[in-house]
Design an enzyme around this catalytic site. Structure first.
Site, PDB file in Angstrom:
ATOM      1  CB  THR A  15      28.729  29.407  13.864  1.00 16.07           C
ATOM      2  OG1 THR A  15      28.027  29.199  12.636  1.00 16.07           O
ATOM      3  CG2 THR A  15      28.350  30.779  14.411  1.00 16.07           C
ATOM      4  CG  ASN A  17      24.866  29.615   9.032  1.00 11.80           C
ATOM      5  OD1 ASN A  17      24.292  30.699   8.975  1.00 11.80           O
ATOM      6  ND2 ASN A  17      24.317  28.493   8.628  1.00 11.80           N
ATOM      7  CG  ASP A  75      26.653  19.842  13.386  1.00 11.57           C
ATOM      8  OD1 ASP A  75      27.293  20.509  12.557  1.00 11.57           O
ATOM      9  OD2 ASP A  75      26.110  18.757  13.085  1.00 11.57           O
ATOM     10  CG  PHE A 162      19.713  30.842   8.733  1.00 10.61           C
ATOM     11  CD1 PHE A 162      19.154  31.204   9.944  1.00 10.61           C
ATOM     12  CD2 PHE A 162      20.456  29.675   8.677  1.00 10.61           C
ATOM     13  CE1 PHE A 162      19.337  30.432  11.083  1.00 10.61           C
ATOM     14  CE2 PHE A 162      20.656  28.888   9.822  1.00 10.61           C
ATOM     15  CZ  PHE A 162      20.087  29.273  11.021  1.00 10.61           C
ATOM     16  N   GLY A 163      18.848  29.466   5.612  1.00  8.42           N
ATOM     17  CA  GLY A 163      18.903  28.035   5.331  1.00  8.42           C
ATOM     18  C   GLY A 163      17.560  27.449   4.902  1.00  8.42           C
ATOM     19  CE  LYS A 185      14.764  29.473  13.078  1.00 11.82           C
ATOM     20  NZ  LYS A 185      15.890  29.574  12.155  1.00 11.82           N
TER      21      LYS A 185
HETATM   22  P1  ITT Z   1      28.961  26.212  10.982  1.00  9.09           P
HETATM   23  O1  ITT Z   1      29.336  24.747  10.922  1.00  9.09           O
HETATM   24  O2  ITT Z   1      30.104  27.116  10.697  1.00  9.09           O
HETATM   25  O3  ITT Z   1      28.231  26.563  12.238  1.00  9.09           O
HETATM   26  P2  ITT Z   1      27.122  25.473   8.878  1.00  9.09           P
HETATM   27  O4  ITT Z   1      26.144  26.242   8.076  1.00  9.09           O
HETATM   28  O5  ITT Z   1      28.109  24.605   8.111  1.00  9.09           O
HETATM   29  O6  ITT Z   1      27.896  26.510   9.791  1.00  9.09           O
HETATM   30  P3  ITT Z   1      26.050  23.051  10.075  1.00  9.09           P
HETATM   31  O7  ITT Z   1      27.202  22.230   9.627  1.00  9.09           O
HETATM   32  O8  ITT Z   1      25.539  22.864  11.463  1.00  9.09           O
HETATM   33  O9  ITT Z   1      26.360  24.614   9.933  1.00  9.09           O
HETATM   34  O10 ITT Z   1      24.882  22.837   9.032  1.00  9.09           O
HETATM   35  C1  ITT Z   1      23.562  23.130   9.410  1.00  9.09           C
HETATM   36  C2  ITT Z   1      22.731  23.273   8.162  1.00  9.09           C
HETATM   37  O11 ITT Z   1      21.349  23.274   8.536  1.00  9.09           O
HETATM   38  C3  ITT Z   1      23.009  24.576   7.462  1.00  9.09           C
HETATM   39  O12 ITT Z   1      22.832  24.382   6.083  1.00  9.09           O
HETATM   40  C4  ITT Z   1      21.935  25.500   8.011  1.00  9.09           C
HETATM   41  O13 ITT Z   1      21.579  26.506   7.089  1.00  9.09           O
HETATM   42  C5  ITT Z   1      20.774  24.530   8.273  1.00  9.09           C
HETATM   43  N1  ITT Z   1      20.062  24.989   9.487  1.00  9.09           N
HETATM   44  C6  ITT Z   1      20.436  24.829  10.779  1.00  9.09           C
HETATM   45  N2  ITT Z   1      19.606  25.474  11.612  1.00  9.09           N
HETATM   46  C7  ITT Z   1      18.684  26.053  10.827  1.00  9.09           C
HETATM   47  C8  ITT Z   1      17.587  26.889  11.086  1.00  9.09           C
HETATM   48  O14 ITT Z   1      17.292  27.302  12.306  1.00  9.09           O
HETATM   49  N3  ITT Z   1      16.863  27.305  10.045  1.00  9.09           N
HETATM   50  C9  ITT Z   1      17.171  26.937   8.788  1.00  9.09           C
HETATM   51  N4  ITT Z   1      18.205  26.172   8.448  1.00  9.09           N
HETATM   52  C10 ITT Z   1      18.970  25.738   9.462  1.00  9.09           C
END
Ligand code: ITT
Length: 204
Positions: A15, A17, A75, A162-163, A185
């Protein structure tokens, strides 16, 4: 070839992220030597599949085959019932190249206001997070596990996690993921649920 994971073995966390990487490390409880994909200089593959499972396998295989090591990929994303499951696998893309989740939350609420007007009494703020975790071996074999948590979309609250954490309130709680202690969480999340299955299936 052994399809189990041996405590202490090296595992690529495929990852890029940082928020996910922190949660993955916590959920693996120090049982493996985690190698970050970024530290190996592995490029981010294009996520061309249309499902969480498909993209998780794609990312894990991409890392495992290039590094010659077992790789773990996640993912995940947020799905909203009133938006027909969007953003779903496009969750990262809704935040744009700047990964701007304040903007992504505004987009969600703009679309929800439109959906509310169109759907009337049928409108709900029901949402869920999904996490597909794939483990891939350099020889090409892969396993995948999925976890989900249901809840509601709310106006952004909290600054942890995050996110999309600030806009998601899990069912049975009056706080968002971004207002929760990280351990709280991790004890209920979609990622924890996928990891529980992975551990049951693969941990030696
Ligand atoms: P990698 O592919 O490198 O792992 P990414 O951020 O591109 O990183 P994804 O394609 O899986 O990962 O996209 C997942 C999205 O959903 C990403 O924007 C995350 O921030 C969000 N997300 C996933 N799990 C989350 C969580 O537990 N809390 C908040 N947001 C989450």
């Amino acid at each position: 070839m052994s399809l189990s994971l041996i405590p202490g073995q090296k595992l690529i966390a495929a990852t890029h992220n940082p928020g996910k990487a922190v949660e993955i490390a916590a959920l693996l409880e120090g049982r493996f030597e985690i190698v970050a994909a970024g530290s190996l200089g592995l490029p981010e593959p294009e996520e061309t599949e249309t499902t969480f499972v498909g993209n998780a396998i794609l990312k894990a295989r991409h890392a495992a085959m290039r590094a010659g090591m077992v790789a773990l990929a996640d993912d995940s994303g947020l799905s909203i019932a009133a938006l027909n499951g969007d953003p779903g696998v496009y969750s990262a893309r809704w935040a744009g190249p700047a990964k701007d989740f304040v903007r992504a939350a505004e987009v969600i609420w703009h679309k929800l206001d439109t959906a509310r007007a169109a759907q009337g009494e049928a409108f709900t703020t029901t949402a869920w997070f999904t996490c597909a975790l794939a483990v891939a071996w350099p020889e090409g074999h892969a396993c995948v596990f999925e976890g989900r948590i249901d809840g509601q979309i709310v106006k952004p609250r909290g600054n942890r996690g995050f996110g999309y954490d600030p806009v998601f309130q899990p069912e049975g709680y009056d706080v968002t993921f971004a207002e929760m202690d990280p351990d709280a969480k991790d004890s209920i999340s979609h990622r924890r649920r996928a990891f529980a299955q992975l551990k049951a299936a693969l941990l030696a």
